[in-house]
Write an enzyme that holds these catalytic residues in place. Structure first.
Site, PDB file in Angstrom:
ATOM      1  N   GLY A   1     -15.598   1.683 -29.949  1.00 14.35           N
ATOM      2  CA  GLY A   1     -14.743   2.869 -30.065  1.00 14.35           C
ATOM      3  C   GLY A   1     -15.131   3.878 -28.996  1.00 14.35           C
ATOM      4  N   HIS A   2     -14.566   3.729 -27.809  1.00  8.93           N
ATOM      5  CA  HIS A   2     -14.871   4.638 -26.703  1.00  8.93           C
ATOM      6  C   HIS A   2     -13.882   4.399 -25.565  1.00  8.93           C
ATOM      7  CE1 HIS A   2     -16.646   1.062 -24.989  1.00  8.93           C
ATOM      8  NE2 HIS A   2     -17.561   1.001 -25.938  1.00  8.93           N
ATOM      9  N   ALA A   3     -13.987   5.224 -24.527  1.00  7.67           N
ATOM     10  CA  ALA A   3     -13.174   5.027 -23.313  1.00  7.67           C
ATOM     11  C   ALA A   3     -14.124   4.994 -22.126  1.00  7.67           C
ATOM     12  CB  ALA A   3     -12.177   6.174 -23.156  1.00  7.67           C
TER      13      ALA A   3
END
Ligand code: TYD
Length: 130
Positions: A48-50
């Site tokens: 869950g990240h960019a």
């Protein structure tokens, strides 16, 4: 560039099928790193990240899982379940992976070496940078 499913060449063969990936030819970047994700316990979510700069190509080498991409406006779900296609993920997409089947094996080809500073781990920070 937008996220997209890329179908790989598939050489059907009675001895077993074969697919291949070359940098800048079948995927739109040079491969600098390969990441494997496996032994994911049921119900777990990963990633869950960019990334500010990193581009990825994600393949289900065995089993299946879902990649959820969120560009800050809408979410799209991609189910990956075969070795002859994968998902191209451009930079600056919020991405998570879930719904891993038992024995799922995920290969991620990435455009850059590992760099913790390239991560955006907070969703609100991501929305601001977007
Ligand atoms: P992370 O990318 O946060 O995993 P996920 O996307 O599934 O949440 O990586 C988990 C840990 O692994 C983190 O502490 C850094 C380390 N890591 C590396 O050292 N090199 C790598 O190429 C990657 C992808 C992770």
């Amino acid at each position: 560039m937008k996220p997209k499913i890329i179908n790989l060449n598939k050489i059907n063969d009675q001895r077993g099928n074969l697919s291949f990936i070359e940098s800048d030819k079948h995927i739109p970047f040079k491969i600098k790193r390969s990441i494997l994700i496996y032994d994911v316990p049921g119900g777990q979510e990963r990633g869950g990240h960019a990334y500010k700069k990193l581009q990825e190509f994600i393949i289900a080498l065995s089993g299946s899982f879902d990649v959820v991409l969120d560009d800050g406006l809408k979410k799209r779900n991609f189910t990956l379940s075969r070795s002859y296609y994968g998902l191209y993920v451009p930079k600056m997409m919020w991405r998570s992976m879930n719904n891993f089947s038992t024995n799922a094996l995920c290969l991620i080809l990435a455009s850059k070496p590992y760099d913790d500073k390239d991560y955006i781990r907070d969703y609100n920070d991501y929305l601001k940078e977007r």
